[in-house]
Motif scaffolding. Structure first.
Motif, PDB file in Angstrom:
ATOM      1  N   VAL A  24       1.918  22.736  22.212  1.00 32.82           N
ATOM      2  CA  VAL A  24       0.693  23.315  21.645  1.00 32.82           C
ATOM      3  C   VAL A  24       1.109  24.518  20.790  1.00 32.82           C
ATOM      4  CG1 VAL A  24      -1.534  24.358  22.194  1.00 32.82           C
ATOM      5  CG2 VAL A  24      -0.535  22.667  23.756  1.00 32.82           C
ATOM      6  N   PRO A  25       0.613  24.613  19.535  1.00 29.46           N
ATOM      7  CA  PRO A  25       1.010  25.761  18.690  1.00 29.46           C
ATOM      8  C   PRO A  25       0.645  27.097  19.353  1.00 29.46           C
ATOM      9  CG  PRO A  25      -0.212  24.119  17.421  1.00 29.46           C
ATOM     10  CD  PRO A  25      -0.297  23.700  18.855  1.00 29.46           C
ATOM     11  N   ALA A  26       1.487  28.083  19.114  1.00 32.08           N
ATOM     12  CA  ALA A  26       1.276  29.402  19.722  1.00 32.08           C
ATOM     13  C   ALA A  26      -0.107  29.949  19.380  1.00 32.08           C
ATOM     14  CB  ALA A  26       2.359  30.356  19.237  1.00 32.08           C
ATOM     15  N   ALA A  27      -0.518  29.773  18.108  1.00 33.53           N
ATOM     16  CA  ALA A  27      -1.806  30.341  17.682  1.00 33.53           C
ATOM     17  C   ALA A  27      -2.948  29.778  18.541  1.00 33.53           C
ATOM     18  CB  ALA A  27      -2.054  30.040  16.208  1.00 33.53           C
ATOM     19  N   VAL A  28      -2.872  28.500  18.834  1.00 32.99           N
ATOM     20  CA  VAL A  28      -3.928  27.857  19.631  1.00 32.99           C
ATOM     21  C   VAL A  28      -3.899  28.399  21.061  1.00 32.99           C
ATOM     22  CG1 VAL A  28      -4.719  25.624  20.540  1.00 32.99           C
ATOM     23  CG2 VAL A  28      -3.879  25.797  18.188  1.00 32.99           C
ATOM     24  N   LEU A  29      -2.695  28.481  21.624  1.00 31.46           N
ATOM     25  CA  LEU A  29      -2.561  28.982  23.003  1.00 31.46           C
ATOM     26  C   LEU A  29      -3.097  30.410  23.130  1.00 31.46           C
ATOM     27  CD1 LEU A  29       1.026  28.106  24.224  1.00 31.46           C
ATOM     28  CD2 LEU A  29      -1.120  27.473  25.325  1.00 31.46           C
ATOM     29  N   LEU A  30      -2.754  31.229  22.145  1.00 30.15           N
ATOM     30  CA  LEU A  30      -3.159  32.645  22.201  1.00 30.15           C
ATOM     31  C   LEU A  30      -4.673  32.773  22.047  1.00 30.15           C
ATOM     32  CD1 LEU A  30      -0.246  34.025  20.005  1.00 30.15           C
ATOM     33  CD2 LEU A  30      -0.572  34.470  22.446  1.00 30.15           C
ATOM     34  N   LEU A  84      -7.193  34.310  24.961  1.00 30.82           N
ATOM     35  CA  LEU A  84      -8.085  35.470  24.780  1.00 30.82           C
ATOM     36  C   LEU A  84      -9.547  35.064  24.973  1.00 30.82           C
ATOM     37  CD1 LEU A  84      -6.248  37.323  21.880  1.00 30.82           C
ATOM     38  CD2 LEU A  84      -6.502  38.084  24.245  1.00 30.82           C
ATOM     39  N   ALA A  85      -9.880  33.836  24.585  1.00 33.68           N
ATOM     40  CA  ALA A  85     -11.257  33.360  24.787  1.00 33.68           C
ATOM     41  C   ALA A  85     -11.538  33.226  26.283  1.00 33.68           C
ATOM     42  CB  ALA A  85     -11.453  32.027  24.076  1.00 33.68           C
ATOM     43  N   ASP A  86     -10.608  32.625  27.033  1.00 30.33           N
ATOM     44  CA  ASP A  86     -10.815  32.464  28.482  1.00 30.33           C
ATOM     45  C   ASP A  86     -10.849  33.825  29.172  1.00 30.33           C
ATOM     46  OD1 ASP A  86     -10.803  29.775  28.028  1.00 30.33           O
ATOM     47  OD2 ASP A  86      -8.778  29.416  28.794  1.00 30.33           O
ATOM     48  N   ALA A 131      -9.986  41.799  17.944  1.00 31.72           N
ATOM     49  CA  ALA A 131      -9.314  41.926  16.642  1.00 31.72           C
ATOM     50  C   ALA A 131      -8.847  40.562  16.167  1.00 31.72           C
ATOM     51  CB  ALA A 131      -8.129  42.877  16.751  1.00 31.72           C
ATOM     52  N   GLY A 132      -9.237  40.215  14.933  1.00 33.74           N
ATOM     53  CA  GLY A 132      -8.823  38.955  14.320  1.00 33.74           C
ATOM     54  C   GLY A 132     -10.001  38.009  14.167  1.00 33.74           C
ATOM     55  N   GLY A 133     -10.102  37.403  12.988  1.00 41.45           N
ATOM     56  CA  GLY A 133     -11.232  36.520  12.690  1.00 41.45           C
ATOM     57  C   GLY A 133     -11.190  35.224  13.484  1.00 41.45           C
ATOM     58  N   GLU A 134     -10.025  34.554  13.493  1.00 37.73           N
ATOM     59  CA  GLU A 134      -9.925  33.303  14.251  1.00 37.73           C
ATOM     60  C   GLU A 134     -10.116  33.607  15.735  1.00 37.73           C
ATOM     61  OE1 GLU A 134      -9.497  30.259  12.922  1.00 37.73           O
ATOM     62  OE2 GLU A 134      -9.443  31.108  10.903  1.00 37.73           O
ATOM     63  N   THR A 135      -9.501  34.684  16.163  1.00 35.51           N
ATOM     64  CA  THR A 135      -9.612  35.083  17.566  1.00 35.51           C
ATOM     65  C   THR A 135     -11.065  35.377  17.915  1.00 35.51           C
ATOM     66  OG1 THR A 135      -7.435  36.080  17.306  1.00 35.51           O
ATOM     67  CG2 THR A 135      -8.701  36.740  19.258  1.00 35.51           C
ATOM     68  N   PRO A 147       0.197  34.352   9.978  1.00 39.25           N
ATOM     69  CA  PRO A 147       0.616  33.161  10.727  1.00 39.25           C
ATOM     70  C   PRO A 147      -0.089  31.875  10.278  1.00 39.25           C
ATOM     71  CG  PRO A 147      -0.079  34.918  12.247  1.00 39.25           C
ATOM     72  CD  PRO A 147      -0.383  35.381  10.859  1.00 39.25           C
ATOM     73  N   LEU A 148      -1.338  31.953   9.810  1.00 35.46           N
ATOM     74  CA  LEU A 148      -2.083  30.729   9.488  1.00 35.46           C
ATOM     75  C   LEU A 148      -2.242  30.524   7.986  1.00 35.46           C
ATOM     76  CD1 LEU A 148      -4.925  31.039  12.164  1.00 35.46           C
ATOM     77  CD2 LEU A 148      -2.811  29.735  12.328  1.00 35.46           C
ATOM     78  N   THR A 149      -2.446  31.601   7.242  1.00 34.71           N
ATOM     79  CA  THR A 149      -2.686  31.491   5.795  1.00 34.71           C
ATOM     80  C   THR A 149      -1.793  32.490   5.044  1.00 34.71           C
ATOM     81  OG1 THR A 149      -4.552  32.992   6.125  1.00 34.71           O
ATOM     82  CG2 THR A 149      -5.079  30.657   5.901  1.00 34.71           C
ATOM     83  N   PRO A 150      -0.474  32.248   5.018  1.00 34.47           N
ATOM     84  CA  PRO A 150       0.405  33.172   4.278  1.00 34.47           C
ATOM     85  C   PRO A 150       0.050  33.125   2.790  1.00 34.47           C
ATOM     86  CG  PRO A 150       1.628  31.224   5.050  1.00 34.47           C
ATOM     87  CD  PRO A 150       0.252  31.127   5.633  1.00 34.47           C
TER      88      PRO A 150
END
Ligand code: ATP
Ligand SMILES: O=C(O)[C@@H](O)C(=O)CO
Length: 419
Positions: free
Chosen positions: A329-335, A339-341, A357-361, A147-150
């Protein structure tokens, strides 16, 4: 005082590298951001890894954060540096691998460095300058749908060239297999001054050769495979004990849309209580959506103790929202925010074990929890480890799993390593 200073462009990458360093005899601490790498927190370590969330940041921000990390590492006493990027070279044509490598070459200073993405234990190999993932060229692997770095090219040289102001050269496998002295001579060739050298490696033995041949370079760059050839001052460096006890409340928070994680989600859905993040609900009222998820997890802790609930962002490539309508707001940011909250709410309600699971996450979760350092604990699999988090909320065990790492049953079995 630490001898080796590393900076990782995401948080799962930081624990991936740290677990390799511990296995090579370095007492290692992961500092969350440059500010956390203070001399007091790092004095007892042989290696310090600063975890950054710079992989997908704007280039100037990624460079500034990386240089701040470098300065903190130098102030802590480090004299050799390792820039850890992703074993699938996750980046965009703008960067950030090239710009960060350029900035570090100037700052160290160093007149050349190597670029070594190979990590055979997780199926990443480099031959003829092409990056393969479990035998498939990178651009034909599931990474083409990230989704972020294809990743739509497998040539590390071609990927790197538009990102750096330094010439990029390629050192073939034959030169690596000619041995440490031959490889070192090729790398030190005066004609290579000022270059970034992409070095082939297919096996752990190749990586050990690369590591030995680059021992004199003040800066190396690569995935964590390169660390397998390092030797720290303390063989059998102790791993930290877990902070939690068996039976403590636990959860799996998955923000990755990667193929391996989707298979892990599919497996876990047949074993664990689970709920998908609902983008429409998050757009309508994120607070209410996270509160509902918190209630769901707490209810499952009561009903099925011992079965960590799973909350996940993606089960299918079709779930991935790639285009955001204007002003939304982009989906990636919302998700990531959700998960952080959720992680904060769960820890405040007693969670002591989180598998993310996931580095950005992971970056979003660890930052929201106010974690300052991670002490490396029990390994879970190649590139994955439990780590004890200390900071605003101490006494929590975290496993930060890279999107494409881990066995299919990891969401149900990772807990065994804490026993
Ligand atoms: N359904 C979806 N639609 C849009 N974005 C999504 C969706 N599911 C996940 N994402 C976003 O995709 C990104 C996944 O990146 P993340 O780094 O967390 O995982 P990964 O890339 O698989 O892991 P790693 O970086 O460790 O390889 C996150 O920003 C996440 O919010
Ligand atoms: O190198 C890797 O693949 C991982 O440590 C990672 O960085 C994934 O985000």
């Amino acid at each position: 005082m630490p001898v080796l200073g590393a900076l990782a462009d995401d948080f799962t990458g930081a624990t991936d590298l740290a677990t390799a360093l511990v296995s090579r005899g370095f007492r290692t601490v992961v500092a969350v951001g440059a500010d956390a790498a203070t001399p007091e927190r790092t004095a007892d370590a042989d290696a310090v890894v600063v975890a950054l969330k710079s992989r997908t940041a704007p280039v100037p921000e990624a460079v500034a954060d990386s240089l701040a990390a470098f300065r903190a590492l130098r102030a802590a006493g480090c004299r050799r540096y390792y820039f850890k990027f992703c074993s699938t070279f996750d980046s965009t044509p703008d960067g950030n691998i090239g710009p960060v490598a350029d900035a570090l070459l100037d700052a160290v200073p160093a007149d050349r460095t190597v670029v070594v993405p190979a990590f055979p234990a997780t199926g990443r190999t480099v031959r003829d300058g092409l990056l393969y993932v479990h035998g498939e060229p990178l651009d034909r692997s599931p990474m083409r749908h990230h989704p972020l770095t294809p990743m739509t090219d497998a040539s590390v040289v071609r990927l790197l060239r538009p990102q750096t102001r330094h010439p990029v050269r390629h050192v073939p496998l034959d030169t690596v297999r000619a041995g440490t002295a031959a490889l070192r001579a090729a790398l030190d060739d005066p004609a290579g001054a000022g270059t970034l050298a992409v070095v082939d490696a297919v096996t752990d033995a190749d990586l050990r050769t690369v590591s030995a041949a680059t021992a004199h370079l003040p800066l190396v760059t690569g995935a964590s495979g390169l660390a397998l050839g390092l030797t720290g001052p303390r063989p059998g460096a102790a791993r930290s004990a877990a902070a939690s006890r068996a039976g403590d409340p636990a959860a799996v928070l998955s923000g990755s849309a990667s193929a391996a994680t989707r298979a892990q989600v599919a497996h876990a859905r047949t074993h664990l209580p689970h709920r998908a993040l609902d983008l429409a609900a998050l757009r309508a009222d994120p607070g209410a959506a996270v509160a509902a998820l918190t209630d769901f997890v707490r209810e499952q802790w009561r009903r099925r103790p011992g079965a960590p609930p799973l909350v996940y962002a993606s089960a299918d490539p079709a779930d991935v929202e790639r285009h955001t309508s204007a002003g939304a707001v982009p989906a990636a940011v919302l998700l990531e925010r959700a998960l952080a909250d959720l992680a904060v709410a769960l820890v405040d309600h007693g969670a002591r074990r989180l598998l993310v699971a996931g580095g950005e996450t992971s970056g979003a979760v660890v930052t929201a929890l106010g974690v300052r350092t991670l002490a490396i604990g029990a390994p879970v699999g190649a590139g994955i480890t439990w780590a004890r988090a200390d900071g605003e909320r101490s006494g929590v065990d975290l496993a930060l799993k890279s999107g494409n790492f881990g066995d299919t049953d990891i969401f149900t079995t990772a807990w065994d390593a804490l026993a």
